[in-house]
Design a protein around this motif. Structure first.
Motif, PDB file in Angstrom:
ATOM      1  N   GLY A  30       0.802  -1.230   0.000  1.00  0.00           N
ATOM      2  CA  GLY A  30       0.000   0.000   0.000  1.00  0.00           C
ATOM      3  C   GLY A  30       0.830   1.273   0.000  1.00  0.00           C
ATOM      4  N   GLY A  31       0.435   2.212   0.881  1.00  0.00           N
ATOM      5  CA  GLY A  31       0.990   3.571   0.867  1.00  0.00           C
ATOM      6  C   GLY A  31       2.508   3.614   0.985  1.00  0.00           C
ATOM      7  N   GLN A  43       5.016   7.401   5.842  1.00  0.00           N
ATOM      8  CA  GLN A  43       4.566   7.758   7.195  1.00  0.00           C
ATOM      9  C   GLN A  43       4.607   6.535   8.094  1.00  0.00           C
ATOM     10  OE1 GLN A  43       1.296  10.218   7.648  1.00  0.00           O
ATOM     11  NE2 GLN A  43       2.321  11.637   6.287  1.00  0.00           N
ATOM     12  N   ASP A  46       3.089  -0.818   6.282  1.00  0.00           N
ATOM     13  CA  ASP A  46       2.106  -1.871   6.488  1.00  0.00           C
ATOM     14  C   ASP A  46       2.636  -3.139   5.845  1.00  0.00           C
ATOM     15  OD1 ASP A  46       0.326  -0.109   7.718  1.00  0.00           O
ATOM     16  OD2 ASP A  46      -0.547   0.494   5.814  1.00  0.00           O
ATOM     17  N   ARG A 113      -8.809  -5.058  -3.723  1.00  0.00           N
ATOM     18  CA  ARG A 113      -9.710  -4.380  -2.786  1.00  0.00           C
ATOM     19  C   ARG A 113      -9.233  -2.982  -2.443  1.00  0.00           C
ATOM     20  NH1 ARG A 113      -7.653  -3.287   2.239  1.00  0.00           N
ATOM     21  NH2 ARG A 113      -5.765  -4.455   2.678  1.00  0.00           N
ATOM     22  N   ARG A 114      -7.984  -2.654  -2.769  1.00  0.00           N
ATOM     23  CA  ARG A 114      -7.426  -1.349  -2.398  1.00  0.00           C
ATOM     24  C   ARG A 114      -7.995  -0.253  -3.282  1.00  0.00           C
ATOM     25  NH1 ARG A 114      -3.042  -2.071   1.147  1.00  0.00           N
ATOM     26  NH2 ARG A 114      -2.839  -4.275   1.606  1.00  0.00           N
ATOM     27  N   ASP A 115      -7.822   1.003  -2.875  1.00  0.00           N
ATOM     28  CA  ASP A 115      -8.569   2.063  -3.543  1.00  0.00           C
ATOM     29  C   ASP A 115      -7.998   2.504  -4.892  1.00  0.00           C
ATOM     30  OD1 ASP A 115      -6.439   3.195  -2.172  1.00  0.00           O
ATOM     31  OD2 ASP A 115      -7.647   4.639  -1.041  1.00  0.00           O
ATOM     32  N   ASN A 119      -1.851   2.947  -4.797  1.00  0.00           N
ATOM     33  CA  ASN A 119      -1.872   2.425  -3.426  1.00  0.00           C
ATOM     34  C   ASN A 119      -2.001   0.906  -3.394  1.00  0.00           C
ATOM     35  OD1 ASN A 119      -1.843   5.012  -2.494  1.00  0.00           O
ATOM     36  ND2 ASN A 119      -4.016   5.096  -1.940  1.00  0.00           N
ATOM     37  N   ASP A 158     -17.573   2.736  -1.189  1.00  0.00           N
ATOM     38  CA  ASP A 158     -16.994   3.474  -0.067  1.00  0.00           C
ATOM     39  C   ASP A 158     -16.851   4.932  -0.514  1.00  0.00           C
ATOM     40  OD1 ASP A 158     -15.427   4.680   1.823  1.00  0.00           O
ATOM     41  OD2 ASP A 158     -13.891   3.117   1.888  1.00  0.00           O
ATOM     42  N   ARG A 161     -13.647   7.338  -0.318  1.00  0.00           N
ATOM     43  CA  ARG A 161     -12.576   7.276  -1.333  1.00  0.00           C
ATOM     44  C   ARG A 161     -12.563   8.512  -2.225  1.00  0.00           C
ATOM     45  NH1 ARG A 161     -14.072   1.095  -2.724  1.00  0.00           N
ATOM     46  NH2 ARG A 161     -12.993   0.142  -0.949  1.00  0.00           N
ATOM     47  N   ARG A 167      -7.281  14.128  -1.864  1.00  0.00           N
ATOM     48  CA  ARG A 167      -6.129  14.306  -0.972  1.00  0.00           C
ATOM     49  C   ARG A 167      -4.839  13.814  -1.618  1.00  0.00           C
ATOM     50  NH1 ARG A 167      -3.773  10.750   3.145  1.00  0.00           N
ATOM     51  NH2 ARG A 167      -5.694   9.571   3.494  1.00  0.00           N
ATOM     52  N   PHE A 168      -4.882  12.628  -2.213  1.00  0.00           N
ATOM     53  CA  PHE A 168      -3.650  12.105  -2.831  1.00  0.00           C
ATOM     54  C   PHE A 168      -3.253  12.955  -4.035  1.00  0.00           C
ATOM     55  CE2 PHE A 168      -5.004   8.036  -0.715  1.00  0.00           C
ATOM     56  CZ  PHE A 168      -3.927   7.965   0.152  1.00  0.00           C
TER      57      PHE A 168
HETATM   58  P1  ATP Z   1      -0.990   7.887   4.127  1.00  0.00           P
HETATM   59  O1  ATP Z   1       0.364   8.248   3.667  1.00  0.00           O
HETATM   60  O2  ATP Z   1      -1.916   9.035   4.193  1.00  0.00           O
HETATM   61  O3  ATP Z   1      -1.029   7.017   5.351  1.00  0.00           O
HETATM   62  P2  ATP Z   1      -1.842   5.491   2.833  1.00  0.00           P
HETATM   63  O4  ATP Z   1      -1.925   5.142   1.377  1.00  0.00           O
HETATM   64  O5  ATP Z   1      -0.886   4.727   3.673  1.00  0.00           O
HETATM   65  O6  ATP Z   1      -1.575   7.035   2.907  1.00  0.00           O
HETATM   66  P3  ATP Z   1      -3.862   4.613   4.652  1.00  0.00           P
HETATM   67  O7  ATP Z   1      -5.163   5.265   4.966  1.00  0.00           O
HETATM   68  O8  ATP Z   1      -2.828   4.531   5.708  1.00  0.00           O
HETATM   69  O9  ATP Z   1      -3.302   5.384   3.377  1.00  0.00           O
HETATM   70  O10 ATP Z   1      -4.203   3.176   4.092  1.00  0.00           O
HETATM   71  C1  ATP Z   1      -3.211   2.200   3.784  1.00  0.00           C
HETATM   72  C2  ATP Z   1      -3.605   1.447   2.514  1.00  0.00           C
HETATM   73  O11 ATP Z   1      -4.854   0.794   2.710  1.00  0.00           O
HETATM   74  C3  ATP Z   1      -3.795   2.338   1.296  1.00  0.00           C
HETATM   75  O12 ATP Z   1      -2.587   2.584   0.629  1.00  0.00           O
HETATM   76  C4  ATP Z   1      -4.763   1.506   0.465  1.00  0.00           C
HETATM   77  O13 ATP Z   1      -4.088   0.481  -0.215  1.00  0.00           O
HETATM   78  C5  ATP Z   1      -5.638   0.865   1.536  1.00  0.00           C
HETATM   79  N1  ATP Z   1      -6.842   1.676   1.830  1.00  0.00           N
HETATM   80  C6  ATP Z   1      -6.978   2.616   2.797  1.00  0.00           C
HETATM   81  N2  ATP Z   1      -8.213   3.138   2.807  1.00  0.00           N
HETATM   82  C7  ATP Z   1      -8.892   2.512   1.828  1.00  0.00           C
HETATM   83  C8  ATP Z   1     -10.229   2.610   1.347  1.00  0.00           C
HETATM   84  N3  ATP Z   1     -11.098   3.479   1.873  1.00  0.00           N
HETATM   85  N4  ATP Z   1     -10.582   1.791   0.322  1.00  0.00           N
HETATM   86  C9  ATP Z   1      -9.692   0.913  -0.198  1.00  0.00           C
HETATM   87  N5  ATP Z   1      -8.430   0.796   0.209  1.00  0.00           N
HETATM   88  C10 ATP Z   1      -8.024   1.573   1.211  1.00  0.00           C
END
Ligand code: ATP
Ligand code: MG
Length: 416
Positions: A30-31, A43, A46, A113-115, A119, A158, A161, A167-168
């Motif tokens: 992910g992020g 930040q 995961d 499943r991720r957004d 990510n 959702d 999103r 935001r991104f």
């Molecule tokens: P940040 O740097 O703001 O933490 P991030 O991408 O790590 O950004 P998180 O909210 O920490 O965002 O979520 C971690 C991961 O989980 C995301 O990168 C994405 O893959 C997944 N994710 C988070 N929220 C959602 C959502 N609402 N729907 C689908 N996937 C999500």
């Protein structure tokens, strides 16, 4: 042995190694993968794995199950907290907020499943391989925010999103890919089904980032802006005014007080407290924003302000924010920056010890002069302190004489 301080990444690598030694698959997900590929410091890290929560717990006995239904275990390593999550698919969404149930699944399903594509990637820290089932790399290169799968479906599942997309895009300086943007515009009104806390948490991230002005413009373009909070009036001119002021703030991250003051000044000047309350903004931030908006008109007439008022403004911990908001307001309206310069110079000319000196006379002193405790005394104390801040009285004796004159005058007033 004096070990160097271990980083969050060291901790995440150690967790991955432990899972791999036990025969499981384990990857960064992910992020953090997105940020690493962008050469930015993640930040947080995961970890995603095919190990089930109970298997993760067996390897990390002190790991805490968080969101048990999502299969996430919080593991502490070298003082860092890491989320270790079992690969899963999210099932159906019936409330537009969270999946009804999750099912453990394959790595591909976990990516799906991720957004957003950027990510949705995995990274193997042991081989440095990027594992990309969703075209995330190409979109990172093209600087695009694109949903994984059909955008209409993903935003219908959702609604939050939609704000995350903005935001991104703002934070990374990316564009929202057109079909993704169109789907947000169509679903925008559904934002009202999302809780105020979650909306504010995203909005705060947009407003505190250096690209807050672009974020605001994207919120408007995406048609999300009218659905942020029911109290806010909506008009294109107001939105433009806000964007121009946010643009005029220094382009660096800050906390939310200044940007939020700018937004509420334009949208809900008479309802700052109500708007903050309905967005579930904490009391301290709410008080700071109210103070900023109360002080801003004085900033505009900095030349005429009494010295006491300048001191009072400077004594406030948000004085620097006030200067920034004032400068942005003047610049956005193409007005001279003189009021800003005057306020700054008048304030900095005041010696520190004169900004908020202890009062020359206290309530006790006044009681000894025969004045009863009560509203009159309160008024007199305020009057005396104001005169002291204005340097109209400088010593205790002057203050006593001033108090006697004030009493005589107010006696005359009540007699006449
Ligand atoms: P940040 O740097 O703001 O933490 P991030 O991408 O790590 O950004 P998180 O909210 O920490 O965002 O979520 C971690 C991961 O989980 C995301 O990168 C994405 O893959 C997944 N994710 C988070 N929220 C959602 C959502 N609402 N729907 C689908 N996937 C999500
Ligand atoms: Mg994160």
């Amino acid at each position: 042995m004096n070990e160097r301080r271990r980083t969050a990444r060291d901790a995440a690598v150690a967790v991955v190694e432990r899972l791999r030694e036990a025969g499981f698959e384990a990857l960064f997900a992910g992020g953090c993968v997105r940020d690493m590929l962008l050469d930015q410091e993640p930040q947080d890290y995961d970890v995603a794995t095919n190990a089930r929560p109970e298997e993760i717990r067996r390897l990390f006995p002190r790991g805490r199950l968080v969101g048990a239904q999502f299969g996430v275990v919080l593991v502490r390593r070298f003082g860092w907290d890491l989320e270790v999550a079992t690969y899963r698919s999210d099932g159906t969404y019936s409330d537009g907020r969270r999946p009804d149930q999750v099912e453990f699944g394959s790595r591909e399903e976990d990516a799906q499943r991720r957004d957003f594509t950027i990510n949705g990637m995995f990274f193997d820290p042991l081989t440095e391989a990027v594992i990309d089932h969703v075209g995330g790399r190409a979109d990172l290169d093209a600087r695009l925010i694109r949903t994984i799968g059909a955008p209409e479906d993903r935003f219908a599942e959702d609604h939050l999103r939609m704000l995350r997309a903005v935001r991104f895009a703002a934070r990374l300086g990316f564009d929202v890919e057109p079909p993704t943007m169109t789907a947000i515009q169509q679903h925008a009104a559904k934002l009202t089904a999302i809780s105020a806390e979650r909306i504010w948490s995203e909005l705060e991230k947009i407003l505190t980032g250096a690209a807050r002005a672009r974020g605001w413009r994207l919120l408007c373009e995406a048609n999300l802006r009218p659905h942020l909070a029911p109290e806010f009036d909506w008009s294109a001119e107001v939105d433009e005014a806000i964007a121009r002021r946010l643009e005029a703030l220094p382009a660096e991250p800050s906390d939310a007080a200044g940007p939020l003051a700018i937004v509420l000044h334009a949208l809900a000047p008479a309802a700052v407290h109500d708007s903050c309350r309905s967005l579930r903004i904490n009391n301290q931030l709410r008080a700071e924003v109210a103070w900023l908006l109360g002080a801003l008109p004085d900033g505009h007439r900095a030349t005429e302000l009494e010295l006491a008022r300048v001191k009072q403004l400077r004594a406030h911990e948000r004085f620097d924010t006030l200067l920034r908001v004032l400068a942005a307001d003047l610049a956005a309206r193409s007005l001279s920056e003189d009021p800003w310069r005057t306020l700054r110079d008048r304030a900095s000319a005041i010696p520190d010890e004169d900004v908020a000196p202890p009062p020359l006379l206290t309530g006790l002193d006044l009681q000894e002069m025969g004045i009863a405790d009560g509203p009159v005394m309160g008024k007199l104390l305020h009057h005396l302190y104001w005169a002291q801040l204005n340097e109209a009285i400088r010593t205790r004796d002057e203050a006593i004489a001033h108090a006697r004159r004030w009493i005589a005058r107010s006696d005359n007033d009540t007699a006449g």
